[in-house]
Each structure stands twice: as structure tokens, then as C-alpha cells.
Design a protein around this motif. Structure first.
Motif, PDB file in Angstrom:
ATOM      1  N   ARG A  93      20.337  22.074  25.020  1.00 49.81           N
ATOM      2  CA  ARG A  93      19.704  23.245  24.399  1.00 49.81           C
ATOM      3  C   ARG A  93      20.770  24.229  23.979  1.00 49.81           C
ATOM      4  O   ARG A  93      21.924  24.170  24.420  1.00 49.81           O
ATOM      5  N   LEU A  94      20.389  25.154  23.137  1.00 56.33           N
ATOM      6  CA  LEU A  94      21.347  26.148  22.646  1.00 56.33           C
ATOM      7  C   LEU A  94      21.869  27.029  23.773  1.00 56.33           C
ATOM      8  O   LEU A  94      22.983  27.566  23.684  1.00 56.33           O
ATOM      9  N   ASP A  95      21.084  27.192  24.849  1.00 54.00           N
ATOM     10  CA  ASP A  95      21.529  28.047  25.950  1.00 54.00           C
ATOM     11  C   ASP A  95      22.458  27.316  26.917  1.00 54.00           C
ATOM     12  O   ASP A  95      22.829  27.845  27.959  1.00 54.00           O
ATOM     13  N   GLY A  96      22.823  26.065  26.574  1.00 56.26           N
ATOM     14  CA  GLY A  96      23.754  25.312  27.394  1.00 56.26           C
ATOM     15  C   GLY A  96      23.104  24.405  28.414  1.00 56.26           C
ATOM     16  O   GLY A  96      23.791  23.587  29.048  1.00 56.26           O
ATOM     17  N   LYS A  97      21.815  24.507  28.627  1.00 62.25           N
ATOM     18  CA  LYS A  97      21.147  23.629  29.572  1.00 62.25           C
ATOM     19  C   LYS A  97      21.161  22.197  29.031  1.00 62.25           C
ATOM     20  O   LYS A  97      21.001  21.966  27.827  1.00 62.25           O
ATOM     21  N   ALA A  98      21.356  21.219  29.933  1.00 62.11           N
ATOM     22  CA  ALA A  98      21.408  19.821  29.514  1.00 62.11           C
ATOM     23  C   ALA A  98      20.551  18.967  30.458  1.00 62.11           C
ATOM     24  O   ALA A  98      20.318  19.321  31.612  1.00 62.11           O
ATOM     25  N   LEU A  99      20.099  17.851  29.931  1.00 57.22           N
ATOM     26  CA  LEU A  99      19.298  16.904  30.701  1.00 57.22           C
ATOM     27  C   LEU A  99      19.867  15.504  30.486  1.00 57.22           C
ATOM     28  O   LEU A  99      19.977  15.031  29.353  1.00 57.22           O
ATOM     29  N   GLU A 100      20.252  14.858  31.581  1.00 60.77           N
ATOM     30  CA  GLU A 100      20.754  13.485  31.519  1.00 60.77           C
ATOM     31  C   GLU A 100      19.631  12.528  31.914  1.00 60.77           C
ATOM     32  O   GLU A 100      19.062  12.643  33.002  1.00 60.77           O
ATOM     33  N   LEU A 101      19.315  11.590  31.047  1.00 61.96           N
ATOM     34  CA  LEU A 101      18.323  10.575  31.366  1.00 61.96           C
ATOM     35  C   LEU A 101      19.000   9.396  32.052  1.00 61.96           C
ATOM     36  O   LEU A 101      20.156   9.101  31.760  1.00 61.96           O
ATOM     37  N   PRO A 102      18.303   8.711  32.962  1.00 61.37           N
ATOM     38  CA  PRO A 102      18.940   7.636  33.746  1.00 61.37           C
ATOM     39  C   PRO A 102      19.387   6.463  32.869  1.00 61.37           C
ATOM     40  O   PRO A 102      18.818   6.204  31.809  1.00 61.37           O
ATOM     41  N   GLU A 103      20.409   5.787  33.339  1.00 62.81           N
ATOM     42  CA  GLU A 103      20.974   4.657  32.606  1.00 62.81           C
ATOM     43  C   GLU A 103      20.009   3.470  32.643  1.00 62.81           C
ATOM     44  O   GLU A 103      19.351   3.215  33.645  1.00 62.81           O
ATOM     45  N   ARG A 104      19.960   2.745  31.532  1.00 57.64           N
ATOM     46  CA  ARG A 104      19.075   1.593  31.399  1.00 57.64           C
ATOM     47  C   ARG A 104      19.858   0.368  30.941  1.00 57.64           C
ATOM     48  O   ARG A 104      20.918   0.492  30.357  1.00 57.64           O
ATOM     49  N   GLN A 105      19.269  -0.795  31.184  1.00 64.10           N
ATOM     50  CA  GLN A 105      19.905  -2.063  30.814  1.00 64.10           C
ATOM     51  C   GLN A 105      19.377  -2.568  29.483  1.00 64.10           C
ATOM     52  O   GLN A 105      18.166  -2.598  29.243  1.00 64.10           O
ATOM     53  N   LEU A 106      20.292  -2.997  28.628  1.00 66.45           N
ATOM     54  CA  LEU A 106      19.948  -3.738  27.414  1.00 66.45           C
ATOM     55  C   LEU A 106      20.699  -5.061  27.474  1.00 66.45           C
ATOM     56  O   LEU A 106      21.928  -5.084  27.538  1.00 66.45           O
ATOM     57  N   THR A 107      19.968  -6.168  27.468  1.00 66.91           N
ATOM     58  CA  THR A 107      20.576  -7.493  27.461  1.00 66.91           C
ATOM     59  C   THR A 107      20.782  -7.940  26.020  1.00 66.91           C
ATOM     60  O   THR A 107      19.820  -7.996  25.246  1.00 66.91           O
ATOM     61  N   VAL A 108      22.022  -8.239  25.665  1.00 62.09           N
ATOM     62  CA  VAL A 108      22.351  -8.731  24.324  1.00 62.09           C
ATOM     63  C   VAL A 108      22.832 -10.172  24.486  1.00 62.09           C
ATOM     64  O   VAL A 108      23.865 -10.428  25.107  1.00 62.09           O
ATOM     65  N   TYR A 109      22.071 -11.110  23.937  1.00 63.81           N
ATOM     66  CA  TYR A 109      22.371 -12.524  24.136  1.00 63.81           C
ATOM     67  C   TYR A 109      22.786 -13.182  22.828  1.00 63.81           C
ATOM     68  O   TYR A 109      22.619 -12.616  21.742  1.00 63.81           O
ATOM     69  N   ASP A 110      23.331 -14.368  22.955  1.00 65.66           N
ATOM     70  CA  ASP A 110      23.782 -15.132  21.792  1.00 65.66           C
ATOM     71  C   ASP A 110      22.586 -15.880  21.216  1.00 65.66           C
ATOM     72  O   ASP A 110      22.155 -16.897  21.772  1.00 65.66           O
ATOM     73  N   GLY A 111      22.065 -15.391  20.116  1.00 64.03           N
ATOM     74  CA  GLY A 111      20.883 -15.999  19.522  1.00 64.03           C
ATOM     75  C   GLY A 111      21.137 -17.327  18.852  1.00 64.03           C
ATOM     76  O   GLY A 111      20.189 -18.001  18.427  1.00 64.03           O
ATOM     77  N   ALA A 112      22.392 -17.728  18.760  1.00 60.51           N
ATOM     78  CA  ALA A 112      22.697 -19.022  18.139  1.00 60.51           C
ATOM     79  C   ALA A 112      22.320 -20.189  19.039  1.00 60.51           C
ATOM     80  O   ALA A 112      22.242 -21.333  18.572  1.00 60.51           O
ATOM     81  N   HIS A 113      22.105 -19.918  20.324  1.00 64.73           N
ATOM     82  CA  HIS A 113      21.745 -20.979  21.262  1.00 64.73           C
ATOM     83  C   HIS A 113      20.224 -21.021  21.418  1.00 64.73           C
ATOM     84  O   HIS A 113      19.617 -20.076  21.911  1.00 64.73           O
ATOM     85  N   SER A 114      19.616 -22.107  21.013  1.00 63.83           N
ATOM     86  CA  SER A 114      18.172 -22.262  21.155  1.00 63.83           C
ATOM     87  C   SER A 114      17.848 -22.949  22.479  1.00 63.83           C
ATOM     88  O   SER A 114      18.694 -23.623  23.077  1.00 63.83           O
ATOM     89  N   VAL A 115      16.625 -22.783  22.929  1.00 61.63           N
ATOM     90  CA  VAL A 115      16.159 -23.388  24.177  1.00 61.63           C
ATOM     91  C   VAL A 115      14.967 -24.281  23.865  1.00 61.63           C
ATOM     92  O   VAL A 115      13.979 -23.804  23.306  1.00 61.63           O
ATOM     93  N   PRO A 116      15.027 -25.573  24.190  1.00 62.83           N
ATOM     94  CA  PRO A 116      13.870 -26.438  23.966  1.00 62.83           C
ATOM     95  C   PRO A 116      12.648 -25.893  24.695  1.00 62.83           C
ATOM     96  O   PRO A 116      12.735 -25.470  25.857  1.00 62.83           O
ATOM     97  N   ALA A 117      11.507 -25.924  24.034  1.00 61.23           N
ATOM     98  CA  ALA A 117      10.306 -25.275  24.576  1.00 61.23           C
ATOM     99  C   ALA A 117       9.553 -26.138  25.571  1.00 61.23           C
ATOM    100  O   ALA A 117       8.691 -25.630  26.292  1.00 61.23           O
ATOM    101  N   TRP A 118       9.854 -27.418  25.645  1.00 61.69           N
ATOM    102  CA  TRP A 118       8.997 -28.328  26.405  1.00 61.69           C
ATOM    103  C   TRP A 118       8.867 -27.960  27.874  1.00 61.69           C
ATOM    104  O   TRP A 118       7.777 -28.090  28.453  1.00 61.69           O
ATOM    105  N   PHE A 119       9.967 -27.492  28.480  1.00 60.18           N
ATOM    106  CA  PHE A 119       9.893 -27.238  29.917  1.00 60.18           C
ATOM    107  C   PHE A 119       8.949 -26.080  30.232  1.00 60.18           C
ATOM    108  O   PHE A 119       8.061 -26.190  31.080  1.00 60.18           O
ATOM    109  N   GLY A 120       9.117 -24.959  29.550  1.00 64.76           N
ATOM    110  CA  GLY A 120       8.325 -23.779  29.860  1.00 64.76           C
ATOM    111  C   GLY A 120       6.859 -23.914  29.512  1.00 64.76           C
ATOM    112  O   GLY A 120       6.017 -23.215  30.082  1.00 64.76           O
ATOM    113  N   GLU A 121       6.533 -24.803  28.616  1.00 68.10           N
ATOM    114  CA  GLU A 121       5.139 -24.916  28.183  1.00 68.10           C
ATOM    115  C   GLU A 121       4.281 -25.699  29.167  1.00 68.10           C
ATOM    116  O   GLU A 121       3.091 -25.429  29.307  1.00 68.10           O
TER     117      GLU A 121
END
Length: 620
Positions: A93-121
Motif C-alpha cells: 500500500r502507499l502507506d508502506g504496509k505490505a502483505l506476503e502471501l504464502p509460498e505455493r508449488q508449481l510443478t513444471v514437467y517435460d510434456g514431450a514424454h507421453s504416458v500410455p493410458a492403459w494402466f490408469g484406465e
């Protein structure tokens, strides 16, 4: 306390796309603070853990209003990064007050690797080979390990220590691959599409987790040719086979270590000149060596040793390749957290080279997206390592709810997994209620816990009372309903569908009760297996919760225009669930809970009851 409405990573108004993202994705992020709070500036802080803690700060300019909410937005460009991003926000804020939001996880994976669907289905069925089915009482003479064989199929496994104070697991019942093949029609009637075998290779112990020879099926189970025949017969019924790969440790009694001198060739325990000596780490040869969890009968292997990697993975006739060529369709990796990432990556690549549709599933007991093992953040689900994991968080959350917990906590636990896992990994999870490492699910649900405070003898002798068993069966039917309706492969531990009881090992590893099965439970599992095989929403549909509070859990699975609803009441009182459609649109699968002609949009759920309902095709 931070206002959760400022940012909710599961709300598309705050973050898109949902959950984990492939590398190269620009992730749109928006903060939504109340205008009355007077925030004037916002900044995104992103920490790229796998780039040596590289930190990026991205301004979030004001982008407009939504009712009484200011909007501050930006895009996080993942570029070519693969790994975890830990991101947080700062409001000022303009008066100098600040708010820190908690850290969160973002998973970034290699989309070039596909997974055969047969097992999970499809449905998976886990077999401990010694205890499923035998065709004759085998003669153990000449076999490794100094075995004994129970003549009676229903005798108790040995659990008391011997004269040396050890439980050596050398008592066998003689289950065989021929016995499994004999029961393939039964397994097919359960809707099984994957057979997951606990280890089948030659080993001194009845559980066979201390491998003696990776190249040979244990002779009590049959021959290598019997395995090929079984795979062919299973495939003819639409059933694939997954093997258990125990590559972190081997047997004290083995070709490689040869601790008791059973094998004619020199093992690492006999001579430093043995070709296998470099596979192990001796603190003082020959009797002090690294072993799995300090258990002397399971010497640990150096998975980075070049000869070992060639033998298990890289060689043209490596263990991983040869058994896939022999008919297996995938590997479950025992104690995956204790295998180096580089080892798993090489194994995954070799498996796909040998069989492009091969699937690799890892034994991990926690959230595998952010697991730290031996001080290292693991790359299990980032692509090219593990295709899916044993979903113990699912089991834990489901048990907690069934034993009196809140369905909202089940949803929160599973939404955390769904948010952290790449979609293919979430849909390829091995969703078990029980395994060879846990007490029998019916016993847990009947008595309400593992009874660890009782003596070992009490747990060995205990059988569920009629009241406990009736309660356990009702809870198990609910648990299986959720399991078979949920994303991931519903995995049944042999005999759970038949009503087997027992606490920890070896009481959870008794023999399958042929001729004494619980007919009610088997009929239930057959109905669930039929639904899972025939209904596309249960195989690959999107997940959406319609109720998750207290005793009531309800969710839908939707694929294209087809939707199935799973609604369950784990409580002792009747409950009501509002449907996402009118009753006239419902087609019953396991039962009709209400007259579809009344138009009633609420389903009454009796105590400890669950329904699986389908929206009638062609109705909107």
C-alpha cells in the motif's frame, strides 16, 4: 491470517492453466484483494529450485475491477525449465504496509514424454505368487533357501522367531504361475486388465523381495517358459502383466552376493575377485556391508556401478529388457525413493525402447511430486522417470474418512495431489486399499485400526466378530466404490474381494480362500469391475466434486457427453445429496435409489451406503 479469497490456485480466475503445467507454458496469475483494503502494488516472486534457487520477480500491474475486488495480473513464463517452481506474492500500500502471501508449488514437467493410458484406465489385481493358487504340493528339494512347504493350504504362515530369534520367511505354500493361469477366467470376471505380481524371480524367502537370480523364475512358481505362456494367455483375455523390480537390494542368498555359498560361482561374499564384488559397499569385508534398512539378509546394491547398470538396464539382454520381451508390459519399482534419479531415468528409457507401451510405476508413500529422499528432491514425475506412483495418500485419506473423518479432508488431500501431479501421473496412479505391506483392508475397517497396542499373538489369532465383519464389509463396499470410480487404476490386493482378514505381515499374506470366499463381496467387485471396464467416464473422465462434507462424499466423472456420479454416506445416519441433474436423467448402475419419474433432484443415502449413477445418454 491471509484472506484466501485474494488468491486461490484452483480458481481459474486466479490461475490458468490448472495445476501442473508442461514446460514452455505461460501461467496466468491474478490476485483479487478487496478494493477497500487499498492495495496499490503487487509483485510475483518465483523461485526456480532446479536452477540453483534462481529467483525471478515479476511486477503485477493493476488490470481492472471485478465487483469490489481489485485485479493485479501477470504471466509466469516457464520457458524451457523442468522442475518445481515455488511462487509467492507481495501486496503493498502507499502507506508502506505490505502483505506476503504464502509460498505455493508449481510443478513444471517435460510434456514431450507421453504416458500410455492403459494402466490408469483399467483394474489392477496384485498377487503375492506363493499365496494365490497352487496346482500341487511342490517338492522343495534342491531349491535355494532351505525351504519348507505347508501341506495344508489353509495353514497359518510361520510368524514366530526360530531358535536363532529370526523370522526367516522360508515357509512356502507353493502357489505357482500355472495356478494363476488356471484362474485367469476368474480374474477376467472381476474386470481385471492388469496383473501386478510381487517378485517372481528365484529367491530364498517366500516373499521373494531378496532376489537370488533375476534371470530365472523361481522354480517353485514354474519356468521362464511358464511365464511366457501365462502372459500370452492373459493377453488373450485383455489382461497385461506388470512385474515387481527389486533393484535397490538383493538377497544375502543369491548368485551375486552368495552369502551361504549355495551357488557354485563366486559371489561378493566369497571373494573380492568376484565380478559382483563392486556391486556392494563393504565397511569390512565380508561381514559388514550396507543393507536395506540394516537387514543383513538384504544387502544393498550400488545402483551407480557401471556393470550393475548394464546388467539391469543398459545391456541388449538386460533384465528390464528381456522380461518385457518375454511378455511383461511394465515394471513396478520397489522402494523407488532409494533408487537414484539417473538409474530410474535410464530404466524408463530402456523399457520404452524394448516395448513402447511399457509403463513404470514407483513405490512412493507420500506426495511424489515434491518428495525429498536422502537430501535430494526427486524428479519422479517430471517426465521420463516414473509414469505413476502407488497412491498411498489416496488410501490414507479414504481410510480416515471411512473411520469417522471429514469428507472435506479427503477432497483436500486428493485435490492437493491433483494440483501437484502432471495429469498423466494423476490418472496413472496405483490406487490400492491394501498391499503386501499393509494390514488387510477388511480387518482395518472392521476393528477400526491396526491394533498395534495388542500383542503379536493376539493379532495372529484375532478374527473379526460377526458384528465387526458386517461393519467391515459395509465400509469396504463403500471404499471399493470410491476406489473404482476415482481417477487412477483401482488396485485390488489378492483376496480382498473375497473377504480375507489379517493384520500386518505375515497375517496379511495368508493364502487365498478358494471355496470359502465371501460371495457378497465378490459380486460387488464384479459389478464394479464391469462398470470400470465399460464406462468411459470411469476410465478417463474429468473429476468434479459435488459434495464433500462430514460423512458425505460425492463426485462426478465426465467424458465427452457421458457423466457418472459416485455418491457415498460413511455415517450412521441417513444423508441427502443434491444431484447435478434431475432424477429423470439418472440411469442406475448398481441400483436405483429413487424413482426416475418423480423428478426428485435429491438422493437419499442410507447409512454406510453408496450409489453409482449415470446420466441417461442423450438427455440434457
Amino acid at each position: 491470517m491471509t484472506d484466501p479469497s485474494i488468491f486461490n490456485a484452483r480458481d481459474p480466475r486466479c490461475k490458468t492453466p490448472y495445476g501442473a503445467v508442461p514446460s514452455g507454458t505461460r501461467v496466468a496469475l491474478t490476485l483479487r484483494p478487496r478494493r477497500a483494503d487499498g492495495w496499490s502494488r503487487a509483485v510475483l516472486r518465483a523461485r526456480f529450485e532446479f536452477r540453483g534457487e534462481e529467483i525471478a520477480e515479476v511486477p503485477m500491474p493493476w488490470t481492472g475491477l471485478d465487483g469490489d475486488r481489485d485485479l493485479f495480473s501477470c504471466a509466469l513464463d516457464t520457458g524451457d525449465y523442468v522442475g518445481l517452481v515455488w511462487y509467492s506474492f507481495r501486496l503493498e500500500r502507499l502507506d508502506g504496509k505490505a502483505l506476503e502471501l504464502p509460498e505455493r508449488q508449481l510443478t513444471v514437467y517435460d510434456g514431450a514424454h507421453s504416458v500410455p493410458a492403459w494402466f490408469g484406465e483399467g483394474v489392477t489385481y496384485q498377487i503375492l505368487p506363493d499365496r494365490f493358487r497352487r496346482t500341487c504340493v511342490p517338492d522343495p528339494a534342491g531349491m535355494v533357501g532351505g525351504r519348507s512347504v505347508h501341506t495344508g493350504w489353509f495353514e497359518e504362515p510361520v510368524w514366530r522367531p526360530d531358535a536363532r530369534g529370526e523370522v526367516r520367511n522360508r515357509d512356502f505354500f507353493g502357489g505357482s504361475l500355472a495356478g494363476v493361469e488356471e484362474k485367469l477366467d476368474y480374474l477376467q470376471s472381476l474386470g481385471v486388465e492388469t496383473l501386478y505380481f510381487c517378485p517372481i524371480f528365484e529367491a530364498a524367502e517366500n516373499h521373494r523381495y531378496g532376489t537370488a537370480d533375476y534371470e530365472r523364475v523361481d522354480p517353485m512358481l514354474g519356468s521362464n517358459e511358464d511365464f511366457q505362456d501365462l502372459c500370452a494367455a492373459a493377453r488373450a483375455r485383455g489382461i497385461r502383466v506388470m512385474l515387481d523390480g527389486v533393484f535397490n537390494h538383493q538377497g544375502f542368498v543369491s548368485r551375486y552376493f552368495n552369502g551361504d555359498g549355495f551357488y557354485p560361482e563366486l559371489g561378493a561374499h566369497q571373494s573380492k575377485a568376484s565380478p559382483y564384488y563392486p556391486w556392494y559397499h563393504f565397511n569390512r569385508w565380508p561381514d559388514q556391508y550396507d543393507a536395506w534398512w540394516g537387514i543383513y539378509s538384504l544387502p544393498a546394491v550400488n545402483e551407480s556401478q557401471e556393470d550393475y547398470v548394464d546388467y539391469i538396464i543398459e545391456g541388449e539382454d538386460s533384465i528390464v529388457r528381456r522380461w518385457l520381451r518375454a511378455g511383461a508390459d511394465g515394471w513396478r519399482l520397489d522402494v523407488a525413493d532409494e533408487l537414484p534419479d539417473a538409474f530410474i531415468e535410464k530404466l524408463h528409457r530402456a523399457a520404452r525402447e524394448a516395448k513402447p507401451e511399457a509403463v513404470i510405476i514407483g513405490e512412493v508413500w507420500e506426495d511424489g511430486s515434491n518428495k525429498i529422499a536422502y537430501g535430494v528432491r526427486r524428479r519422479h514425475l517430471l517426465g521420463g522417470h516414473l509414469d505413476g506412483l502407488m497412491n498411498y495418500p489416496f488410501r490414507n485419506a479414504l481410510l480416515a474418512w471411512l473411520l469417522g473423518g471429514d469428507a472435506g479432508q479427503f477432497r483436500e488431500s486428493m485435490e492437493t495431489i491433483r494440483e501437484n501431479y502432471p495429469p498423466a501421473a494423476f490418472y496413472s496412479a496405483m490406487n490400492s486399499l491394501g498391499t503386501h505391506d499393509t494390514p488387510r483392508i477388511l480387518t482395518l475397517l472392521g476393528v477400526g485400526g491396526d491394533c498395534g497396542g495388542e500383542s503379536k499373538q493376539w493379532r495372529a489369532e484375532h478374527r473379526l466378530s460377526p458384528e465387526e465383519r458386517a461393519l467391515g464389509v459395509r465400509r469396504l463396499k463403500l471404499a471399493a466404490l470410491v476406489q473404482y470410480a476415482f481417477p487412477g487404476s483401482p488396485t485390488t490386493y489378492y483376496g480382498d474381494e473375497a473377504g480375507m482378514e489379517g493384520f500386518e505381515d505375515p497375517f496379511n499374506r495368508r493364502t487365498y480362500p478358494w471355496g470359502e470366499e465371501d460371495a457378497e463381496l465378490i459380486a460387488w467387485y464384479r459389478a464394479l469391475g464391469k462398470a470400470r471396464r465399460e464406462l468411459a467416464p470411469l476410465r478417463r473422465g474429468a473429476l468434479c466434486y459435488t459434495a464433500a462434507e462430514g460423512d458425505v462424499l460425492a463426485f462426478t466423472r465426465t467424458w465427452e457427453e457421458d457423466t457418472v456420479l459416485c455418491a457415498c454416506n460413511a455415517g450412521r445416519e441417513r444423508a441427502r445429496v443434491t444431484l447435478p441433474w434431475s432424477a429423470a436423467e439418472i440411469g442406475g448402475l448398481l441400483c436405483f435409489p429413487t424413482d426416475p419419474d418423480t423428478g426428485e433432484a435429491v438422493v437419499e443415502l442410507p447409512p454406510l451406503t453408496g450409489y453409482l449413477l449415470r446420466k441417461s445418454p442423450g438427455r440434457e
